[in-house]
Design a protein around this motif. Structure first.
Motif, PDB file in Angstrom:
ATOM      1  N   TRP A 312       3.656  -5.050   5.237  1.00  0.00           N
ATOM      2  CA  TRP A 312       3.207  -3.708   5.600  1.00  0.00           C
ATOM      3  C   TRP A 312       4.335  -2.693   5.529  1.00  0.00           C
ATOM      4  O   TRP A 312       4.106  -1.489   5.358  1.00  0.00           O
ATOM      5  CB  TRP A 312       2.596  -3.723   6.994  1.00  0.00           C
ATOM      6  CG  TRP A 312       1.240  -4.353   7.022  1.00  0.00           C
ATOM      7  CD1 TRP A 312       0.912  -5.596   7.472  1.00  0.00           C
ATOM      8  CD2 TRP A 312       0.026  -3.781   6.516  1.00  0.00           C
ATOM      9  NE1 TRP A 312      -0.424  -5.846   7.288  1.00  0.00           N
ATOM     10  CE2 TRP A 312      -0.999  -4.742   6.708  1.00  0.00           C
ATOM     11  CE3 TRP A 312      -0.290  -2.563   5.929  1.00  0.00           C
ATOM     12  CZ2 TRP A 312      -2.305  -4.513   6.328  1.00  0.00           C
ATOM     13  CZ3 TRP A 312      -1.603  -2.325   5.553  1.00  0.00           C
ATOM     14  CH2 TRP A 312      -2.598  -3.295   5.748  1.00  0.00           C
ATOM     15  N   LYS A 313       5.577  -3.151   5.652  1.00  0.00           N
ATOM     16  CA  LYS A 313       6.701  -2.222   5.573  1.00  0.00           C
ATOM     17  C   LYS A 313       6.804  -1.606   4.183  1.00  0.00           C
ATOM     18  O   LYS A 313       7.153  -0.440   4.038  1.00  0.00           O
ATOM     19  CB  LYS A 313       7.998  -2.950   5.932  1.00  0.00           C
ATOM     20  CG  LYS A 313       9.174  -2.008   6.131  1.00  0.00           C
ATOM     21  CD  LYS A 313      10.379  -2.749   6.681  1.00  0.00           C
ATOM     22  CE  LYS A 313      11.510  -1.755   6.960  1.00  0.00           C
ATOM     23  NZ  LYS A 313      12.708  -2.432   7.507  1.00  0.00           N
ATOM     24  N   MET A 314       6.498  -2.400   3.159  1.00  0.00           N
ATOM     25  CA  MET A 314       6.506  -1.865   1.806  1.00  0.00           C
ATOM     26  C   MET A 314       5.476  -0.749   1.669  1.00  0.00           C
ATOM     27  O   MET A 314       5.756   0.321   1.098  1.00  0.00           O
ATOM     28  CB  MET A 314       6.210  -2.975   0.794  1.00  0.00           C
ATOM     29  CG  MET A 314       6.007  -2.478  -0.634  1.00  0.00           C
ATOM     30  SD  MET A 314       7.506  -1.848  -1.384  1.00  0.00           S
ATOM     31  CE  MET A 314       8.281  -3.399  -1.883  1.00  0.00           C
ATOM     32  N   ALA A 315       4.276  -0.969   2.202  1.00  0.00           N
ATOM     33  CA  ALA A 315       3.235   0.060   2.138  1.00  0.00           C
ATOM     34  C   ALA A 315       3.672   1.323   2.884  1.00  0.00           C
ATOM     35  O   ALA A 315       3.462   2.445   2.409  1.00  0.00           O
ATOM     36  CB  ALA A 315       1.931  -0.477   2.720  1.00  0.00           C
ATOM     37  N   ASP A 316       4.296   1.145   4.060  1.00  0.00           N
ATOM     38  CA  ASP A 316       4.771   2.301   4.821  1.00  0.00           C
ATOM     39  C   ASP A 316       5.859   3.053   4.059  1.00  0.00           C
ATOM     40  O   ASP A 316       5.904   4.290   4.062  1.00  0.00           O
ATOM     41  CB  ASP A 316       5.309   1.852   6.180  1.00  0.00           C
ATOM     42  CG  ASP A 316       4.209   1.368   7.103  1.00  0.00           C
ATOM     43  OD1 ASP A 316       3.043   1.751   6.874  1.00  0.00           O
ATOM     44  OD2 ASP A 316       4.511   0.617   8.049  1.00  0.00           O
ATOM     45  N   ASN A 317       6.755   2.313   3.407  1.00  0.00           N
ATOM     46  CA  ASN A 317       7.825   2.955   2.639  1.00  0.00           C
ATOM     47  C   ASN A 317       7.265   3.780   1.486  1.00  0.00           C
ATOM     48  O   ASN A 317       7.720   4.897   1.228  1.00  0.00           O
ATOM     49  CB  ASN A 317       8.793   1.903   2.100  1.00  0.00           C
ATOM     50  CG  ASN A 317       9.698   1.331   3.170  1.00  0.00           C
ATOM     51  OD1 ASN A 317       9.814   1.894   4.254  1.00  0.00           O
ATOM     52  ND2 ASN A 317      10.339   0.219   2.882  1.00  0.00           N
ATOM     53  N   VAL A 318       6.284   3.218   0.777  1.00  0.00           N
ATOM     54  CA  VAL A 318       5.664   3.940  -0.335  1.00  0.00           C
ATOM     55  C   VAL A 318       5.006   5.219   0.165  1.00  0.00           C
ATOM     56  O   VAL A 318       5.177   6.305  -0.411  1.00  0.00           O
ATOM     57  CB  VAL A 318       4.620   3.039  -1.042  1.00  0.00           C
ATOM     58  CG1 VAL A 318       3.800   3.856  -2.045  1.00  0.00           C
ATOM     59  CG2 VAL A 318       5.311   1.880  -1.745  1.00  0.00           C
ATOM     60  N   ARG A 319       4.280   5.119   1.275  1.00  0.00           N
ATOM     61  CA  ARG A 319       3.608   6.288   1.833  1.00  0.00           C
ATOM     62  C   ARG A 319       4.617   7.360   2.262  1.00  0.00           C
ATOM     63  O   ARG A 319       4.435   8.558   1.994  1.00  0.00           O
ATOM     64  CB  ARG A 319       2.745   5.875   3.021  1.00  0.00           C
ATOM     65  CG  ARG A 319       1.948   7.018   3.648  1.00  0.00           C
ATOM     66  CD  ARG A 319       1.134   6.524   4.826  1.00  0.00           C
ATOM     67  NE  ARG A 319       0.162   5.525   4.421  1.00  0.00           N
ATOM     68  CZ  ARG A 319      -1.043   5.822   3.944  1.00  0.00           C
ATOM     69  NH1 ARG A 319      -1.407   7.081   3.805  1.00  0.00           N
ATOM     70  NH2 ARG A 319      -1.873   4.848   3.612  1.00  0.00           N
ATOM     71  N   GLN A 320       5.716   6.940   2.910  1.00  0.00           N
ATOM     72  CA  GLN A 320       6.694   7.902   3.413  1.00  0.00           C
ATOM     73  C   GLN A 320       7.447   8.593   2.294  1.00  0.00           C
ATOM     74  O   GLN A 320       7.768   9.782   2.392  1.00  0.00           O
ATOM     75  CB  GLN A 320       7.665   7.203   4.363  1.00  0.00           C
ATOM     76  CG  GLN A 320       7.026   6.803   5.689  1.00  0.00           C
ATOM     77  CD  GLN A 320       7.977   6.056   6.593  1.00  0.00           C
ATOM     78  OE1 GLN A 320       9.177   6.092   6.399  1.00  0.00           O
ATOM     79  NE2 GLN A 320       7.436   5.370   7.592  1.00  0.00           N
ATOM     80  N   VAL A 321       7.736   7.864   1.211  1.00  0.00           N
ATOM     81  CA  VAL A 321       8.422   8.491   0.078  1.00  0.00           C
ATOM     82  C   VAL A 321       7.558   9.575  -0.543  1.00  0.00           C
ATOM     83  O   VAL A 321       8.024  10.682  -0.852  1.00  0.00           O
ATOM     84  CB  VAL A 321       8.793   7.431  -0.979  1.00  0.00           C
ATOM     85  CG1 VAL A 321       9.199   8.093  -2.285  1.00  0.00           C
ATOM     86  CG2 VAL A 321       9.931   6.558  -0.470  1.00  0.00           C
ATOM     87  N   ILE A 322       6.267   9.277  -0.725  1.00  0.00           N
ATOM     88  CA  ILE A 322       5.368  10.247  -1.364  1.00  0.00           C
ATOM     89  C   ILE A 322       5.090  11.431  -0.441  1.00  0.00           C
ATOM     90  O   ILE A 322       5.197  12.593  -0.833  1.00  0.00           O
ATOM     91  CB  ILE A 322       4.062   9.550  -1.772  1.00  0.00           C
ATOM     92  CG1 ILE A 322       4.341   8.516  -2.870  1.00  0.00           C
ATOM     93  CG2 ILE A 322       3.028  10.575  -2.250  1.00  0.00           C
ATOM     94  CD1 ILE A 322       3.141   7.700  -3.274  1.00  0.00           C
ATOM     95  N   GLU A 323       4.742  11.154   0.807  1.00  0.00           N
ATOM     96  CA  GLU A 323       4.420  12.246   1.728  1.00  0.00           C
ATOM     97  C   GLU A 323       5.660  12.991   2.186  1.00  0.00           C
ATOM     98  O   GLU A 323       5.568  14.140   2.621  1.00  0.00           O
ATOM     99  CB  GLU A 323       3.647  11.688   2.925  1.00  0.00           C
ATOM    100  CG  GLU A 323       2.276  11.121   2.521  1.00  0.00           C
ATOM    101  CD  GLU A 323       1.405  10.747   3.702  1.00  0.00           C
ATOM    102  OE1 GLU A 323       1.953  10.618   4.818  1.00  0.00           O
ATOM    103  OE2 GLU A 323       0.181  10.586   3.494  1.00  0.00           O
ATOM    104  N   GLY A 324       6.835  12.355   2.073  1.00  0.00           N
ATOM    105  CA  GLY A 324       8.076  13.046   2.405  1.00  0.00           C
ATOM    106  C   GLY A 324       8.416  14.152   1.438  1.00  0.00           C
ATOM    107  O   GLY A 324       9.213  15.049   1.753  1.00  0.00           O
ATOM    108  N   SER A 325       7.827  14.113   0.235  1.00  0.00           N
ATOM    109  CA  SER A 325       8.070  15.168  -0.759  1.00  0.00           C
ATOM    110  C   SER A 325       6.984  16.242  -0.714  1.00  0.00           C
ATOM    111  O   SER A 325       6.902  17.073  -1.619  1.00  0.00           O
ATOM    112  CB  SER A 325       8.130  14.545  -2.155  1.00  0.00           C
ATOM    113  OG  SER A 325       6.908  13.914  -2.490  1.00  0.00           O
ATOM    114  N   GLY A 326       6.146  16.207   0.326  1.00  0.00           N
ATOM    115  CA  GLY A 326       5.145  17.254   0.499  1.00  0.00           C
ATOM    116  C   GLY A 326       3.775  16.925  -0.040  1.00  0.00           C
ATOM    117  O   GLY A 326       2.850  17.736   0.076  1.00  0.00           O
ATOM    118  N   ASP A 327       3.592  15.752  -0.622  1.00  0.00           N
ATOM    119  CA  ASP A 327       2.293  15.359  -1.162  1.00  0.00           C
ATOM    120  C   ASP A 327       1.499  14.574  -0.110  1.00  0.00           C
ATOM    121  O   ASP A 327       2.005  14.273   0.970  1.00  0.00           O
ATOM    122  CB  ASP A 327       2.470  14.508  -2.422  1.00  0.00           C
ATOM    123  CG  ASP A 327       3.171  15.285  -3.524  1.00  0.00           C
ATOM    124  OD1 ASP A 327       2.980  16.516  -3.584  1.00  0.00           O
ATOM    125  OD2 ASP A 327       3.921  14.670  -4.303  1.00  0.00           O
TER     126      ASP A 327
END
Length: 384
Positions: A312-327
């Motif tokens: 689940w950490k991988m999924a959280d990392n993917v989500r945070q990278v994308i949403e961290g850029s404003g998407d």
């Protein structure tokens, strides 16, 4: 050794010895299944019919071995009950040496499967090898006029935080005017203040995932720049890298060694005290041990075959990278396609028309365990 134990146990009346031999036959079968799985997976690795490759063949082989283990446990349990009801004489002088020899063979097999004495691991450990204070790969050293300081990301049982500690005995720890600024690849910056924890400084704010950024450390003597990178043990959880194929063979041998020990104990106690019931009791305990290993292996491999997300950490990392850029992430699915290889399908809504799937592939390239990525981009009109 399998043939010697089964024939010897039958001739000399030891159920525990027969049980050990039968279980040894299952680990011989497990070796064959594992070898066939690796051979088939390698042969068809580039076959287009396997949409996500042949990485799950090892999990399928492990699941098959787990079923065989369960059947053997039932067989030994049934025979043990029969021996309780109808005891048979045991020739201890012949049965005990055979059981000891069987244990030695199992120990040799465990040694070979664990890497031939070279300390190799096949993903069977249950921990991440955390250091007492921080991951060694996440420690950066800062050289100052007053000594060497160690800047680390500490996350052992607590939310991730920065820590600054003296690296050498003569290093002096600054107690004021200490700040850290992280600069991420997309330009996002965050300032961290520190508190004195007695012997080291700790950031008051936790560090968002992922831990890949340039770090500007402001100390009384000036600014120092260091970089942190996302590492494999953070990206991929242990369950995501575990090779269930070799694990199934390893479990067979470990359980077989345990049954050998039980067989020896049962025979020695039966001969010493005349407790003939100890031999079938050792068989029952051995059956329970095998059943327990079978359940654990079946649960682990079954989850992979059903595309459960082991990390689940991988999924959280993917989500945070994308949403961290404003998407915004509209939909996200992460699953394992093979040992150490994860796949992800993500649907993104963005206000930036120039952002194509290539942009997100580049942003997520830092995660080494993410081997296959599919991105759907949905442009949205920015609010007026």
């Amino acid at each position: 050794m399998m043939l010697v134990e089964i024939v010897g146990g039958s001739l000399f009346g030891s159920l525990a010895l027969v049980a050990d031999g039968l279980h040894m036959s299952t680990h011989a079968g497990a070796m064959l299944i594992a070898a066939l799985a690796y051979t088939y997976a390698r042969k068809h690795a580039t076959d287009s019919r396997f949409v996500f490759g042949t990485g799950k063949l090892g999990d399928l082989a492990g699941f098959t071995s787990a079923i065989v283990l369960a059947m053997i446990a039932l067989l030994i349990g049934y025979e043990a009950v029969s021996r309780f009801l109808s005891p048979v004489p045991i020739h201890f002088g012949e049965a005990i040496p055979i059981a000891v020899l069987g244990l030695l063979v199992n120990i040799a097999s465990v040694w070979l499967l664990s890497g031939g004495g070279h300390g190799h691991s096949h993903g069977y450990s249950h921990g991440h090898g955390h250091d007492e204070h921080a991951h060694e790969e996440e420690v950066q050293r800062i050289f100052t006029p007053s000594g060497v300081l160690a800047l680390s990301i500490f996350e052992d049982g607590v939310p991730p935080v920065f820590r600054i500690a003296p690296e050498t005995a003569n290093s002096k720890l600054p107690l004021q005017s200490v700040y850290v600024t992280t600069v991420r690849p997309d330009g996002t910056q965050q300032l961290f203040a520190f508190a004195d924890r007695g012997g080291y400084l700790e950031s008051k704010e936790k560090i968002p995932e992922p831990h890949a950024f340039k770090t500007v450390v402001r100390l009384p003597d000036g600014e120092h720049v260091v970089e942190f990178e996302e590492h494999g043990h953070d990206d991929v959880h242990e369950a995501a890298v575990r090779d269930h194929n070799i694990r199934s063979a390893y479990i067979h041998v470990i359980a077989d060694a345990a049954v050998s020990v039980l067989a020896i104990i049962g025979l020695v106690l039966a001969r010493t005290f005349g407790w003939l019931w100890m031999d079938p009791l050792a068989g029952v305990i051995g059956a329970l041990v095998i059943a327990n290993w079978s359940y654990g292996l079946m649960r682990g491999t079954g989850g992979i075959l059903l595309d459960m997300n082991p990390d689940w950490k991988m999924a959280d990392n993917v989500r945070q990278v994308i949403e961290g850029s404003g998407d915004k992430v509209l939909d996200l699915h992460v699953w394992r396609v093979g040992p150490g290889h994860m796949s992800a399908v993500v649907s993104v809504a963005t206000n930036e028309p120039q952002r194509s799937p290539v942009f997100y592939h580049a942003a997520l390239k830092r995660f080494k365990g993410l081997s296959h990525l599919t991105v759907e981009v949905n442009p949205t009109q920015a609010a007026a």
